[in-house]
Design a protein around this motif. Structure first.
Motif, mmCIF file in Angstrom:
data_model
loop_
_atom_site.group_PDB
_atom_site.id
_atom_site.type_symbol
_atom_site.label_atom_id
_atom_site.label_comp_id
_atom_site.label_asym_id
_atom_site.label_seq_id
_atom_site.Cartn_x
_atom_site.Cartn_y
_atom_site.Cartn_z
ATOM 1 N N VAL A 150 0.853 -1.187 0.000
ATOM 2 C CA VAL A 150 0.000 0.000 0.000
ATOM 3 C C VAL A 150 0.893 1.242 0.000
ATOM 4 C CG1 VAL A 150 -1.842 1.245 1.190
ATOM 5 C CG2 VAL A 150 -1.770 -1.263 1.284
ATOM 6 N N LEU A 151 0.716 2.084 -1.025
ATOM 7 C CA LEU A 151 1.523 3.303 -1.142
ATOM 8 C C LEU A 151 0.853 4.519 -0.529
ATOM 9 C CD1 LEU A 151 2.836 3.043 -4.836
ATOM 10 C CD2 LEU A 151 3.994 2.339 -2.728
ATOM 11 N N ALA A 152 -0.471 4.620 -0.703
ATOM 12 C CA ALA A 152 -1.175 5.819 -0.226
ATOM 13 C C ALA A 152 -2.663 5.528 -0.086
ATOM 14 C CB ALA A 152 -0.953 6.979 -1.200
ATOM 15 N N LYS A 153 -3.334 6.336 0.720
ATOM 16 C CA LYS A 153 -4.791 6.279 0.855
ATOM 17 C C LYS A 153 -5.295 7.657 1.252
ATOM 18 C CE LYS A 153 -6.657 4.562 4.586
ATOM 19 N NZ LYS A 153 -7.102 3.670 5.684
ATOM 20 N N ARG A 154 -6.486 8.011 0.810
ATOM 21 C CA ARG A 154 -7.093 9.292 1.169
ATOM 22 C C ARG A 154 -8.601 9.202 1.045
ATOM 23 N NH1 ARG A 154 -8.855 12.428 -3.068
ATOM 24 N NH2 ARG A 154 -8.057 11.966 -5.172
ATOM 25 N N GLU A 155 -9.268 10.060 1.792
ATOM 26 C CA GLU A 155 -10.717 10.130 1.706
ATOM 27 C C GLU A 155 -11.132 10.669 0.342
ATOM 28 O OE1 GLU A 155 -12.972 9.458 4.149
ATOM 29 O OE2 GLU A 155 -11.602 9.023 5.805
ATOM 30 N N SER A 156 -12.305 10.282 -0.105
ATOM 31 C CA SER A 156 -12.852 10.805 -1.347
ATOM 32 C C SER A 156 -13.577 12.115 -1.070
ATOM 33 C CB SER A 156 -13.825 9.803 -1.973
ATOM 34 O OG SER A 156 -14.539 10.396 -3.033
ATOM 35 N N GLY A 157 -13.292 13.128 -1.884
ATOM 36 C CA GLY A 157 -13.973 14.411 -1.709
ATOM 37 C C GLY A 157 -15.390 14.396 -2.229
ATOM 38 N N SER A 158 -15.719 13.477 -3.131
ATOM 39 C CA SER A 158 -17.043 13.442 -3.743
ATOM 40 C C SER A 158 -17.916 12.307 -3.233
ATOM 41 C CB SER A 158 -16.918 13.325 -5.271
ATOM 42 O OG SER A 158 -16.200 12.143 -5.611
ATOM 43 N N ARG A 159 -17.292 11.324 -2.593
ATOM 44 C CA ARG A 159 -18.040 10.160 -2.114
ATOM 45 C C ARG A 159 -17.685 9.905 -0.656
ATOM 46 N NH1 ARG A 159 -16.621 9.476 -7.380
ATOM 47 N NH2 ARG A 159 -18.171 8.568 -8.825
ATOM 48 N N PRO A 160 -18.524 10.357 0.271
ATOM 49 C CA PRO A 160 -18.179 10.228 1.690
ATOM 50 C C PRO A 160 -18.127 8.799 2.202
ATOM 51 C CG PRO A 160 -20.424 11.046 1.415
ATOM 52 C CD PRO A 160 -19.798 11.066 0.066
#
Length: 215
Positions: free
Chosen positions: A112-122
Motif C-alpha cells: 500500500v503506497l497511499a490512501k485518502r478520503e474521497s472528496g465526492s463520495r463520503p
C-alpha cells in the motif's frame, strides 16, 4: 445455527500505508491460455501463437503475451486489494521486466503506497498500491501501480446481496455426550443359609485277625 461469514475483502479503513499483501493464489500459464488470450484480444503477433515464429526468435519459443501476464497479476491481487472496490482509477508505471513462457507459474504481491478520503463520495476512499509479479524462480516479471475507489465499512454499495433461501439449510445437531459411567466391581452374592444338620456318631471298627491264625 451460527453463520460464519467467509473472507469479505478489505474496506477503506482496513488499508494501512506500508502493509504488504502476498496474494495467496499462484497461476501456472499454459499454451492454451496464451493462444486463446492472444486471439481473443485480436493480437495478430505470431510470436505468441506460432511455434515456428517463436523458435526463430531470440527466446527460442513463443512468448506469453504481456497483456495476459498483466491481467493475471491484477486478478491475483483482487482478493486482498479490490474485492470491495467499485472503480479502477488508473494503472501507472507498468513494466515488463522478464519474459514469461508457457509453464511458468506467476505469483503477485502488493504494498500500500497511499490512501485518502474521497472528496465526492463520503462512503468511499482512494487507495494506491504497487504490485509486482514473480515467476517460480523468484524473478520479477512485471510491476505496476494501481489506484482505485473502495467502499468504506457499512457503505450501501458494499452490503451483502446473498439471497434468503426459500428452504432452510439442514444443519446437523450435535449428539449429546454419553454419560460418564465408571465401572464398579459387582458385589459377591450372599451365600445361601444352610440349616444345621446333626452328625451321627461313627461306630468303632473291630480289628481284623490275620489270615491263618486260630481264634
Amino acid at each position: 445455527m451460527s453463520i460464519k461469514p467467509g473472507w469479505q475483502g478489505r474496506y477503506y479503513e482496513d488499508f494501512t500505508v506500508g502493509d504488504v499483501y502476498q496474494h495467496p493464489l499462484g497461476r501456472t500459464v499454459n499454451e492454451t491460455d496464451n493462444t486463446w488470450f492472444t486471439l481473443l484480444t485480436m493480437n495478430t503477433n505470431q510470436a505468441h501463437f506460432n511455434e515456428q515464429v517463436g523458435a526463430g526468435s531470440e527466446f527460442g519459443k513463443p512468448l506469453v503475451v504481456s497483456t495476459l501476464t498483466l491481467a493475471i497479476a491484477v486478478g491475483q491481487s483482487v482478493i486482498d486489494v479490490t474485492q470491495n472496490a467499485f472503480a479502477n482509477l488508473g494503472l501507472d508505471d507498468v513494466k515488463f521486466t522478464h519474459p514469461v513462457f508457457a509453464g511458468d507459474t506467476l505469483w503477485t504481491e502488493s504494498v500500500v503506497l497511499a490512501k485518502r478520503e474521497s472528496g465526492s463520495r463520503p462512503t468511499a476512499g482512494i487507495v494506491t498500491v504497487h504490485s509486482r509479479t514473480l515467476n517460480q524462480d523468484g524473478e520479477e516479471v512485471l510491476s505496476f501501480k494501481r489506484s482505485f475507489f473502495v467502499h468504506k465499512h457499512g457503505a450501501a454499495g458494499a452490503e451483502s446481496r446473498f439471497p434468503t433461501a426459500k428452504k432452510p439449510l439442514p444443519v446437523p445437531v450435535p449428539e449429546a455426550p454419553a454419560p460418564d459411567v465408571q465401572a464398579t466391581e459387582a458385589p459377591a452374592p450372599d451365600a445361601p443359609d444352610v440349616p444345621d444338620v446333626p452328625v451321627a456318631p461313627v461306630a468303632p471298627v473291630a480289628p481284623v485277625a490275620p489270615e491263618g491264625s486260630a481264634e
